[in-house]
Design a protein around this motif. Structure first.
Motif, PDB file in Angstrom:
ATOM      1  N   ARG A 156       0.827  -1.202   0.000  1.00 15.23           N
ATOM      2  CA  ARG A 156       0.000   0.000   0.000  1.00 15.23           C
ATOM      3  C   ARG A 156       0.865   1.257   0.000  1.00 15.23           C
ATOM      4  O   ARG A 156       2.086   1.206   0.171  1.00 15.23           O
ATOM      5  N   PHE A 157       0.178   2.410  -0.147  1.00 14.18           N
ATOM      6  CA  PHE A 157       0.870   3.710  -0.146  1.00 14.18           C
ATOM      7  C   PHE A 157      -0.004   4.734   0.557  1.00 14.18           C
ATOM      8  O   PHE A 157      -1.227   4.748   0.396  1.00 14.18           O
ATOM      9  N   ASN A 158       0.617   5.588   1.381  1.00 11.40           N
ATOM     10  CA  ASN A 158      -0.063   6.810   1.820  1.00 11.40           C
ATOM     11  C   ASN A 158       0.962   7.948   1.865  1.00 11.40           C
ATOM     12  O   ASN A 158       2.175   7.711   1.858  1.00 11.40           O
ATOM     13  N   LYS A 159       0.463   9.174   1.908  1.00  9.95           N
ATOM     14  CA  LYS A 159       1.340  10.345   1.778  1.00  9.95           C
ATOM     15  C   LYS A 159       2.281  10.530   2.961  1.00  9.95           C
ATOM     16  O   LYS A 159       3.320  11.173   2.840  1.00  9.95           O
ATOM     17  N   VAL A 160       1.905   9.973   4.106  1.00 13.69           N
ATOM     18  CA  VAL A 160       2.734  10.141   5.303  1.00 13.69           C
ATOM     19  C   VAL A 160       3.868   9.127   5.337  1.00 13.69           C
ATOM     20  O   VAL A 160       5.030   9.474   5.566  1.00 13.69           O
ATOM     21  N   PHE A 161       3.546   7.853   5.098  1.00 16.12           N
ATOM     22  CA  PHE A 161       4.539   6.784   5.261  1.00 16.12           C
ATOM     23  C   PHE A 161       5.097   6.240   3.945  1.00 16.12           C
ATOM     24  O   PHE A 161       5.993   5.401   3.952  1.00 16.12           O
ATOM     25  N   GLY A 162       4.568   6.711   2.817  1.00 17.57           N
ATOM     26  CA  GLY A 162       5.058   6.211   1.529  1.00 17.57           C
ATOM     27  C   GLY A 162       4.548   4.800   1.257  1.00 17.57           C
ATOM     28  O   GLY A 162       3.447   4.424   1.676  1.00 17.57           O
ATOM     29  N   PHE A 163       5.372   3.977   0.559  1.00 20.02           N
ATOM     30  CA  PHE A 163       4.992   2.598   0.249  1.00 20.02           C
ATOM     31  C   PHE A 163       5.376   1.674   1.409  1.00 20.02           C
ATOM     32  O   PHE A 163       6.378   1.903   2.084  1.00 20.02           O
ATOM     33  N   LYS A 168       8.577  -0.848   9.638  1.00 18.91           N
ATOM     34  CA  LYS A 168       8.374   0.571   9.348  1.00 18.91           C
ATOM     35  C   LYS A 168       7.379   1.219  10.323  1.00 18.91           C
ATOM     36  O   LYS A 168       7.542   2.361  10.741  1.00 18.91           O
ATOM     37  N   GLN A 169       6.336   0.452  10.701  1.00 23.10           N
ATOM     38  CA  GLN A 169       5.309   1.018  11.591  1.00 23.10           C
ATOM     39  C   GLN A 169       4.529  -0.121  12.247  1.00 23.10           C
ATOM     40  O   GLN A 169       4.201  -1.115  11.593  1.00 23.10           O
ATOM     41  N   THR A 170       4.226   0.042  13.523  1.00 24.61           N
ATOM     42  CA  THR A 170       3.420  -0.947  14.246  1.00 24.61           C
ATOM     43  C   THR A 170       1.981  -0.447  14.371  1.00 24.61           C
ATOM     44  O   THR A 170       1.752   0.707  14.753  1.00 24.61           O
ATOM     45  N   LEU A 171       1.039  -1.335  14.027  1.00 24.27           N
ATOM     46  CA  LEU A 171      -0.383  -1.014  14.113  1.00 24.27           C
ATOM     47  C   LEU A 171      -1.048  -1.884  15.166  1.00 24.27           C
ATOM     48  O   LEU A 171      -0.448  -2.828  15.691  1.00 24.27           O
ATOM     49  N   VAL A 172      -2.316  -1.596  15.458  1.00 29.89           N
ATOM     50  CA  VAL A 172      -3.067  -2.393  16.435  1.00 29.89           C
ATOM     51  C   VAL A 172      -3.249  -3.823  15.927  1.00 29.89           C
ATOM     52  O   VAL A 172      -3.080  -4.789  16.673  1.00 29.89           O
ATOM     53  N   ASN A 173      -3.559  -3.946  14.634  1.00 29.43           N
ATOM     54  CA  ASN A 173      -3.880  -5.261  14.073  1.00 29.43           C
ATOM     55  C   ASN A 173      -2.746  -5.882  13.255  1.00 29.43           C
ATOM     56  O   ASN A 173      -2.939  -6.919  12.615  1.00 29.43           O
ATOM     57  N   ARG A 231       3.679  -2.821   9.526  1.00 34.05           N
ATOM     58  CA  ARG A 231       4.050  -2.424   8.167  1.00 34.05           C
ATOM     59  C   ARG A 231       5.556  -2.539   8.010  1.00 34.05           C
ATOM     60  O   ARG A 231       6.307  -2.167   8.909  1.00 34.05           O
ATOM     61  N   PHE A 232       5.957  -3.019   6.834  1.00 35.99           N
ATOM     62  CA  PHE A 232       7.375  -3.265   6.564  1.00 35.99           C
ATOM     63  C   PHE A 232       7.783  -2.622   5.241  1.00 35.99           C
ATOM     64  O   PHE A 232       6.948  -2.243   4.415  1.00 35.99           O
ATOM     65  N   ILE A 233       9.083  -2.522   5.041  1.00 35.88           N
ATOM     66  CA  ILE A 233       9.675  -2.026   3.796  1.00 35.88           C
ATOM     67  C   ILE A 233      10.809  -2.969   3.427  1.00 35.88           C
ATOM     68  O   ILE A 233      11.388  -3.626   4.293  1.00 35.88           O
ATOM     69  N   ILE A 287       9.676   6.812  -7.753  1.00 31.73           N
ATOM     70  CA  ILE A 287       8.323   7.312  -8.025  1.00 31.73           C
ATOM     71  C   ILE A 287       8.125   8.714  -7.454  1.00 31.73           C
ATOM     72  O   ILE A 287       7.690   9.632  -8.155  1.00 31.73           O
ATOM     73  N   LEU A 288       8.456   8.885  -6.173  1.00 25.85           N
ATOM     74  CA  LEU A 288       8.201  10.179  -5.520  1.00 25.85           C
ATOM     75  C   LEU A 288       9.052  11.296  -6.111  1.00 25.85           C
ATOM     76  O   LEU A 288       8.575  12.417  -6.312  1.00 25.85           O
ATOM     77  N   THR A 289      10.326  10.986  -6.403  1.00 22.55           N
ATOM     78  CA  THR A 289      11.210  12.002  -6.989  1.00 22.55           C
ATOM     79  C   THR A 289      10.758  12.367  -8.392  1.00 22.55           C
ATOM     80  O   THR A 289      10.682  13.546  -8.765  1.00 22.55           O
ATOM     81  N   ALA A 290      10.433  11.338  -9.179  1.00 20.98           N
ATOM     82  CA  ALA A 290      10.010  11.579 -10.566  1.00 20.98           C
ATOM     83  C   ALA A 290       8.676  12.312 -10.613  1.00 20.98           C
ATOM     84  O   ALA A 290       8.484  13.214 -11.433  1.00 20.98           O
ATOM     85  N   GLU A 291       7.739  11.946  -9.731  1.00 20.57           N
ATOM     86  CA  GLU A 291       6.427  12.606  -9.736  1.00 20.57           C
ATOM     87  C   GLU A 291       6.549  14.078  -9.355  1.00 20.57           C
ATOM     88  O   GLU A 291       5.832  14.928  -9.898  1.00 20.57           O
ATOM     89  N   GLU A 292       7.452  14.389  -8.443  1.00 15.98           N
ATOM     90  CA  GLU A 292       7.682  15.797  -8.076  1.00 15.98           C
ATOM     91  C   GLU A 292       8.203  16.583  -9.286  1.00 15.98           C
ATOM     92  O   GLU A 292       7.746  17.695  -9.565  1.00 15.98           O
ATOM     93  N   LYS A 293       9.130  15.968 -10.023  1.00 12.63           N
ATOM     94  CA  LYS A 293       9.673  16.620 -11.225  1.00 12.63           C
ATOM     95  C   LYS A 293       8.603  16.750 -12.306  1.00 12.63           C
ATOM     96  O   LYS A 293       8.540  17.761 -13.017  1.00 12.63           O
ATOM     97  N   ILE A 294       7.769  15.708 -12.433  1.00  9.87           N
ATOM     98  CA  ILE A 294       6.679  15.734 -13.415  1.00  9.87           C
ATOM     99  C   ILE A 294       5.736  16.899 -13.125  1.00  9.87           C
ATOM    100  O   ILE A 294       5.370  17.660 -14.032  1.00  9.87           O
ATOM    101  N   ASN A 295       5.338  17.047 -11.868  1.00 13.69           N
ATOM    102  CA  ASN A 295       4.405  18.118 -11.491  1.00 13.69           C
ATOM    103  C   ASN A 295       4.986  19.495 -11.773  1.00 13.69           C
ATOM    104  O   ASN A 295       4.295  20.385 -12.279  1.00 13.69           O
TER     105      ASN A 295
END
Length: 259
Positions: free
Chosen positions: A193-200, A219-224, A227-229, A240-248
């Motif tokens: 998955r992906f979100n703006k705070v934690f990335g992929f 990467k992050q511990t949840l209740v249930n 998350r790993f990387i 992706i993030l670097t290229a998308e910033e340049k694209i925008n």
């Protein structure tokens, strides 16, 4: 003329009786004509002749009114774009309205009036250049936001196309990653998955944590669950993030150039 004395309402005024205009621009023009009526006899006569011909050719006039209904407020669109308040959708609406304007120009040939002929000839064929320019550069359904990409057509800028290919390649890799990791770990509920705070990240439920391979980095511990990387996922995330910033940034620059 423009509003009633008691209620200060347009309804009931002379303007409300006369105003059968099909566009916002026509409404403003009619109000201007009422404020500043013609005083030259020849000009009044030319306008009356044009109105008479429009009334006589009922079928053609009906078609003309229908076409006018599809014309956006070009004056307001241009004002927004000129003061940097407009977006790519305004450009598309401008293009569509200009296309309709050229159709209207053709229809105006049905009315043999000196005034209408003059108006017809005043619509420049060069408008096609603007229509084609917007068509070439701006996608048909762009987003409202101008600094988040998705506005510019493919084939306009080689650097932009290359960045998009890089992003698409990494996104395809990530889609395949979920399938591959499920097979390798035996965790059927594994999700990438992906979100703006934690990335992929790779999300694993608590009941499957004992199956997590050693190369996963927490990467992050949840209740249930957790998350790993992985090093590879991190690498593609940066691409992706670097290229998308340049694209925008590049798309916004091209958008400003089109303006």
């Amino acid at each position: 003329l423009f509003s009633t004395i008691r209620e200060h309402d347009t309804r009931g005024s002379l303007l409300s009786v006369l105003d059968e205009t099909q566009t916002a621009m026509g409404g403003r023009l009619l109000k201007q004509w009422l404020r500043q009526p013609l005083t030259n006899k020849d000009e009044i006569k030319r306008r009356h002749e044009a109105v008479d011909i429009l009334l006589t050719k009922n079928t053609q006039r009906t078609f003309l009114r229908e076409e006018l209904q599809s014309v956006s407020d070009i004056e307001r669109l241009l004002s927004r774009l000129c003061v940097q308040l407009g977006n790519a959708r305004d450009l598309v609406n401008l293009k569509l309205s200009l296309q309709k304007t050229m159709d209207i120009k053709t229809l105006m040939g049905e009315f043999p009036s000196e005034l209408i002929t003059e108006l017809k000839e005043s619509i420049s064929e060069d408008i096609d250049l603007i229509i084609n320019y917007i068509e070439k550069h701006i996608v048909f359904e762009p987003p409202i936001e101008t600094k988040q990409g998705g506005m510019i057509q493919h084939g306009i800028n080689a650097k932009l196309d290359k960045l998009r290919q890089r992003v698409n390649g990494s996104k395809e890799w990530i889609v395949e990653l979920e399938k591959k990791e499920r097979e390798q770990t035996g965790i059927g509920s594994l999700k990438v998955r992906f979100n703006k705070v934690f990335g992929f990240y790779i999300e694993i439920s608590k009941s499957n944590l004992h199956l997590v391979p050693g190369y996963y980095q927490r990467k992050q511990t949840l209740v249930n669950g957790e998350r790993f990387i992985t090093p590879e996922l991190k690498e593609h995330e940066e691409i992706i993030l670097t290229a998308e910033e340049k694209i925008n940034e590049l798309e916004y620059t091209i958008f400003q150039h089109v303006l």
